[in-house]
Design a protein around this motif. Sequence first.
Motif, PDB file in Angstrom:
ATOM      1  N   THR A   2       0.864  -1.176   0.000  1.00  0.00           N
ATOM      2  CA  THR A   2       0.000   0.000   0.000  1.00  0.00           C
ATOM      3  C   THR A   2       0.900   1.224   0.000  1.00  0.00           C
ATOM      4  O   THR A   2       2.014   1.157   0.506  1.00  0.00           O
ATOM      5  N   HIS A  10      -1.461  17.182   5.606  1.00  0.00           N
ATOM      6  CA  HIS A  10      -1.465  16.143   6.629  1.00  0.00           C
ATOM      7  C   HIS A  10      -1.593  16.830   7.973  1.00  0.00           C
ATOM      8  O   HIS A  10      -0.985  17.881   8.189  1.00  0.00           O
ATOM      9  N   PRO A  11      -2.388  16.269   8.883  1.00  0.00           N
ATOM     10  CA  PRO A  11      -2.597  16.987  10.153  1.00  0.00           C
ATOM     11  C   PRO A  11      -1.327  17.240  10.953  1.00  0.00           C
ATOM     12  O   PRO A  11      -1.293  18.135  11.781  1.00  0.00           O
ATOM     13  N   THR A 342       6.251   9.576  11.327  1.00  0.00           N
ATOM     14  CA  THR A 342       6.180  11.021  11.558  1.00  0.00           C
ATOM     15  C   THR A 342       7.208  11.494  12.587  1.00  0.00           C
ATOM     16  O   THR A 342       7.752  12.573  12.437  1.00  0.00           O
TER      17      THR A 342
ATOM     18  N   PRO B 130      -6.569   4.184   2.031  1.00  0.00           N
ATOM     19  CA  PRO B 130      -5.432   3.470   2.627  1.00  0.00           C
ATOM     20  C   PRO B 130      -5.297   3.743   4.115  1.00  0.00           C
ATOM     21  O   PRO B 130      -4.977   2.843   4.892  1.00  0.00           O
ATOM     22  N   MET B 131      -5.557   4.993   4.544  1.00  0.00           N
ATOM     23  CA  MET B 131      -5.502   5.311   5.966  1.00  0.00           C
ATOM     24  C   MET B 131      -6.559   4.510   6.723  1.00  0.00           C
ATOM     25  O   MET B 131      -6.322   4.015   7.818  1.00  0.00           O
ATOM     26  N   ILE B 134      -5.450   0.859   7.010  1.00  0.00           N
ATOM     27  CA  ILE B 134      -4.398   0.703   8.026  1.00  0.00           C
ATOM     28  C   ILE B 134      -5.006   0.825   9.418  1.00  0.00           C
ATOM     29  O   ILE B 134      -4.728   0.035  10.319  1.00  0.00           O
ATOM     30  N   SER B 137      -6.896  -2.294  10.275  1.00  0.00           N
ATOM     31  CA  SER B 137      -6.031  -3.424  10.629  1.00  0.00           C
ATOM     32  C   SER B 137      -5.431  -3.214  12.016  1.00  0.00           C
ATOM     33  O   SER B 137      -5.275  -4.153  12.783  1.00  0.00           O
ATOM     34  N   GLU B 214      -0.310  10.152  12.591  1.00  0.00           N
ATOM     35  CA  GLU B 214       0.278   9.133  11.724  1.00  0.00           C
ATOM     36  C   GLU B 214      -0.628   8.841  10.531  1.00  0.00           C
ATOM     37  O   GLU B 214      -0.191   8.871   9.394  1.00  0.00           O
ATOM     38  N   ILE B 215      -1.899   8.504  10.828  1.00  0.00           N
ATOM     39  CA  ILE B 215      -2.772   8.082   9.729  1.00  0.00           C
ATOM     40  C   ILE B 215      -4.048   8.919   9.680  1.00  0.00           C
ATOM     41  O   ILE B 215      -5.126   8.416   9.388  1.00  0.00           O
ATOM     42  N   ILE B 216      -3.890  10.217   9.948  1.00  0.00           N
ATOM     43  CA  ILE B 216      -4.955  11.218   9.834  1.00  0.00           C
ATOM     44  C   ILE B 216      -6.121  10.944  10.796  1.00  0.00           C
ATOM     45  O   ILE B 216      -6.186  11.561  11.830  1.00  0.00           O
TER      46      ILE B 216
END
Lengths: 402, 308
Positions: A2, A10-11, A342, B130-131, B134, B137, B214-216
């Motif tokens: 992925t 991005h936050p 990050t 994708p976020m 992830i 999962s 990391e993943i919003i």
Amino acid sequence: MTIIPIGPYHPSLEEPELFRLTVEGEKIVDCDWKTSYNHRGIERIAEGKTYDQCLFLVERVCGICSASHPIAFCNAVEDMAGIEIPERARYIRSIIAELERLHSHLLWFGLAGHYIGYNTVWMWAWRYREPILYLFEKITGNRQSYAMMKVGGVRQDIKDEDLPDIMKVVDDLEPKLNMFIGVALDDPVLAARMKGVGKFSREDAINYCVVGPTARAAGIDMDVRRDEPYAAYDRVDWKVILGESGDVLSQAVVRLLELLESVKIIRQCLREMPHGPISVEVPEILPGEGIGREEAPRGECFHYVRSDGGNCPVRLKIRAPTYNNIPTYKVRVIGETISDATIILASIDPCYSCTERMIRVVEQGRETMGWSDLLTLSQEKTKRIMREMGFNEEDAFRGLRI
Amino acid sequence: MSVTLPWDIFFIIIFPGFLFTAAVGLFSTWVDRKVSARIQWRVGPPWYQPFVDIIKLLGKENIVPTGTGMTGYLVFPIIGFIAVVLVSTILWVTNWFPEATFVGDIIVVIYLLYLPAIGIIAGGSASGNPMGSIGASREMKLMLAYELVFLVAIFTPVVASGGTLSLGGLVGYQAANGWMLGNASCIVAFIVSLVCIQAKLGLVPFDIAEAETEIIAGPYTEYSGAALAVFKLTKAMLLFVLPILLIAVFMGGAWSPWTILEYLLILVFIILVKNTNPRIRVDQAIRFFWVPCLILSVIGIILAAVGL
């Protein structure tokens, strides 16, 4: 496989840049990055400004290093013109630069906490940074972009009646810094998130020519303040802090211990600052070139100035520290997990807009991909998207001359 | 249950069920936000902020991403929501009318408490981001990590009470024999389950699934409008329901006015843990739950079996 994009929006990032992480499950196997979304053409603008105006321009290269870039520029011009600045100006430059390091590293420590989800550290670090900004407002009139530097000295004096206030803020800050150092060294959960993450060997650091705390955390003994002293750094007693493993924890510890050194430098400067003039008359600048180096909070800041004898530089070259540090991200992040992506990125304290570069494509003497070519490309793309979405492409550009 | 049908509807929709739980849950999130803010030298929002947040979200457009199955995408938030409403109803009814309990309702409650996490996993996977995948999962791994430990910990009082498999029975047992927390075994189980509910609530240090830096927003990345509001509401209600479950099982049942104090204690503990820890990685979370927590909870249940 992925692809996880970090950016352009991005936050956790406040500037536009894109890191495309190829991941297998949580593990990062590859990384591709792209910056220069926000090129501002500062070097080109500088060619049309006088040396005094340039100072205000380079101050705006970075919102945080607003003492470092002017000092580097002053160093370059003073090197070119052979100017020796007065003693008091040297001390004032050191005080301002070290106060800036205090607020910049505290800002970084807070953000590092935020990136690993520790918002209390974020808020506390920023709260203890606040008195320093008040101090800047008191000394210079501005919380940021202090406009203190001037070729040949400084623009404003630090008043004697302000000295106790500065001393008090610095004294109050020291126990807080010790508290943060204790947190960083002792908290087991923090160690679990930072120790061994984003490791970076000494050899890698040398190969990538990293600078500043990033290099020192990997054990490279370098600091412009000691190696090529400017301002008053050779007149006070302090030491360069070194780390060992180059991981995120050692970067945090190096930065935090540097804060104590900054406190030490500020105290000595305040005590030993002589009275006298704060600037000298700048002689006519002859054709020549000069180099200015400055240890910004993020690393070495490099300015090159060339003059043809006029009142504007014919060339100003700026290299901000992030330019050296950011390519290390790829070697550090591969093999780590998305959770660490990050904080590893943040650990170099990146400043993307200071780093932006642009490319001029010259084919057979003619510049391609100039302004008009890019405009045409952009309009064609808009038309294509309109067609794909089923809009009438003519509507989009009605009233516009293409 | 021996309660009649109109009362059932009243219980589910108004009093212990939906409206009451939602109101107290949202109020608890305000307490969380306010106390966190004070810890962090901030001012914090006014008391009605969580309510207006939900109302605002309900009025927003509900965007379904292209290529996403609309039904599943919108149904998954509701699954978890309904489960929490049912858990709340069962908990309160069995606490107040111990005769309305049925054997095995504690098992039903534990199964129903799986559903919010499953709703998040399914919703995140369905969103086609994708976020989101992830995040889904991560939530799945986290669930595998804490569920076994939580189960063992909650069953320790069952063993300690000599095999009472109903919530009403447990409350009654404690009314007769004192709090479960009087037993050494249950103290261990209570500590372990406090850690587990932190993970079930998805709060720091276990906010791994929706780690914003990391993943919003993880599974919620694509959600908007009412569907997001339902997710938020579910989380808020869980913040109320899970401590009440612990109070019912370990602290003598939620029927006396002392319940409010007990609940506030657990809530403040959750908030303090949340504000004094960084987020851990999902592999660290699995190791944490499967080694120290599992060993502790097994020790607890063995202690309970030998009668301590």
